[in-house]
Design a protein around this motif. Structure first.
Motif, PDB file in Angstrom:
ATOM      1  N   SER A  59       0.745  -1.287   0.023  1.00 36.46           N
ATOM      2  CA  SER A  59       0.138   0.056  -0.094  1.00 36.46           C
ATOM      3  C   SER A  59       0.797   1.316   0.173  1.00 36.46           C
ATOM      4  CB  SER A  59      -0.887  -0.104   1.223  1.00 36.46           C
ATOM      5  OG  SER A  59      -1.630   1.138   1.313  1.00 36.46           O
ATOM      6  N   ALA A  60       1.973   1.314   0.808  1.00 39.32           N
ATOM      7  CA  ALA A  60       2.827   2.482   0.832  1.00 39.32           C
ATOM      8  C   ALA A  60       3.472   2.618  -0.389  1.00 39.32           C
ATOM      9  CB  ALA A  60       3.877   2.383   2.045  1.00 39.32           C
ATOM     10  N   THR A  61       4.036   1.583  -0.958  1.00 39.82           N
ATOM     11  CA  THR A  61       4.352   1.660  -2.412  1.00 39.82           C
ATOM     12  C   THR A  61       3.595   2.161  -3.379  1.00 39.82           C
ATOM     13  OG1 THR A  61       6.193  -0.139  -1.588  1.00 39.82           O
ATOM     14  CG2 THR A  61       6.040   0.268  -3.966  1.00 39.82           C
ATOM     15  N   ALA A  62       2.594   1.627  -3.638  1.00 36.38           N
ATOM     16  CA  ALA A  62       1.438   2.134  -4.200  1.00 36.38           C
ATOM     17  C   ALA A  62       1.191   3.540  -4.217  1.00 36.38           C
ATOM     18  CB  ALA A  62       0.303   1.267  -4.238  1.00 36.38           C
ATOM     19  N   PHE A  63       1.122   3.908  -2.966  1.00 42.08           N
ATOM     20  CA  PHE A  63       0.966   5.763  -2.688  1.00 42.08           C
ATOM     21  C   PHE A  63       2.081   6.369  -3.407  1.00 42.08           C
ATOM     22  CE2 PHE A  63       1.516   9.372  -0.225  1.00 42.08           C
ATOM     23  CZ  PHE A  63       0.162   9.854  -0.519  1.00 42.08           C
ATOM     24  N   ARG A  65       4.274   5.415  -5.453  1.00 38.96           N
ATOM     25  CA  ARG A  65       4.427   5.443  -7.089  1.00 38.96           C
ATOM     26  C   ARG A  65       3.235   6.215  -7.815  1.00 38.96           C
ATOM     27  NH1 ARG A  65       9.093   4.675  -8.803  1.00 38.96           N
ATOM     28  NH2 ARG A  65       8.199   3.424 -10.632  1.00 38.96           N
ATOM     29  N   ASP A  66       2.139   6.630  -6.911  1.00 40.23           N
ATOM     30  CA  ASP A  66       1.325   7.212  -7.736  1.00 40.23           C
ATOM     31  C   ASP A  66       0.586   8.293  -6.650  1.00 40.23           C
ATOM     32  OD1 ASP A  66      -0.514   8.081  -9.723  1.00 40.23           O
ATOM     33  OD2 ASP A  66      -1.773   6.606  -9.537  1.00 40.23           O
ATOM     34  N   LEU A  80      12.123  12.066 -10.097  1.00 36.83           N
ATOM     35  CA  LEU A  80      12.802  11.860  -8.904  1.00 36.83           C
ATOM     36  C   LEU A  80      12.302  10.668  -8.255  1.00 36.83           C
ATOM     37  CD1 LEU A  80      12.330  15.324  -7.670  1.00 36.83           C
ATOM     38  CD2 LEU A  80      14.278  14.524  -8.416  1.00 36.83           C
ATOM     39  N   SER A  81      11.408   9.720  -8.017  1.00 37.80           N
ATOM     40  CA  SER A  81      11.037   8.766  -7.565  1.00 37.80           C
ATOM     41  C   SER A  81      11.657   7.780  -8.578  1.00 37.80           C
ATOM     42  CB  SER A  81       9.492   8.652  -7.685  1.00 37.80           C
ATOM     43  OG  SER A  81       9.175   7.404  -7.121  1.00 37.80           O
ATOM     44  N   ASP A  82      11.844   7.800  -9.678  1.00 41.37           N
ATOM     45  CA  ASP A  82      12.402   6.685 -10.549  1.00 41.37           C
ATOM     46  C   ASP A  82      13.848   6.882 -10.142  1.00 41.37           C
ATOM     47  OD1 ASP A  82      10.119   5.789 -11.512  1.00 41.37           O
ATOM     48  OD2 ASP A  82      10.592   6.738 -13.597  1.00 41.37           O
TER      49      ASP A  82
END
Length: 165
Positions: A59-63, A65-66, A80-82
């Motif tokens: 859930s944290a990763t999905a948040f 990422r988007d 920056l995230s990538d």
């Protein structure tokens, strides 16, 4: 992240000093164990035995990422995230289901360099230097100091207070 995207790499001694300073703060907060060198910290992060996939992690990763950001901001954030993903140890990216890329790291590095050139160094860092009585390097700070900075500057040295505009 600083070693990859900072203006220059820290020496081994500087990196170890940073980790030791953070460990001091961690000890005051009751954290344990506390790696004391950059090498120990990297190993602790990469090889931590409690790393595993979970619903909360997904859930944290999905948040992350988007995130709920306006489209223009989201595009910059994604670059920056990538780039950040590109420096995460492979064991962790595998658990997170992320796919790092050297190209994304280079793009992210370019974005960070552009931001550093455009914005200068952090006004919060500027204020921290003043509060600590440390020398303030010239030419690094382009942004105004944060709200309340004038009071801090006056308290540190009433003759040199700047307006935080």
């Amino acid at each position: 992240a600083y070693q990859t995207f900072g203006p220059e790499q820290l020496s081994v001694q500087e990196a170890d000093q940073f980790v030791t300073e953070q460990a001091t703060i961690g000890a005051l907060l009751g954290a344990s164990p506390l790696p004391l060198t950059a090498r120990e910290l990297s190993a602790w992060v990469a090889d931590h035995p409690a790393l595993c996939a979970s619903d909360d992690q997904a859930s944290a990763t999905a948040f992350l990422r988007d995130p709920p950001l306006p489209l223009g901001v989201k595009l910059g954030y994604r670059l920056l995230s990538d780039a950040a993903v590109s420096i995460i140890p492979s064991r962790i990216t595998d658990i997170l289901g992320l796919h790092p890329s050297p190209a994304r790291s280079r793009i992210g590095g370019s974005v960070v360099s552009g931001l550093r050139w455009t914005l200068g160094s952090s006004p919060s860092w500027h204020l921290a230097l003043v509060r600590a009585g440390a020398p303030v390097p010239s030419g690094l700070f382009r942004q105004p100091l944060p709200p309340g900075a004038a009071e801090v500057l006056r308290a540190a040295d009433p003759s040199s207070a700047e307006s935080p505009d």
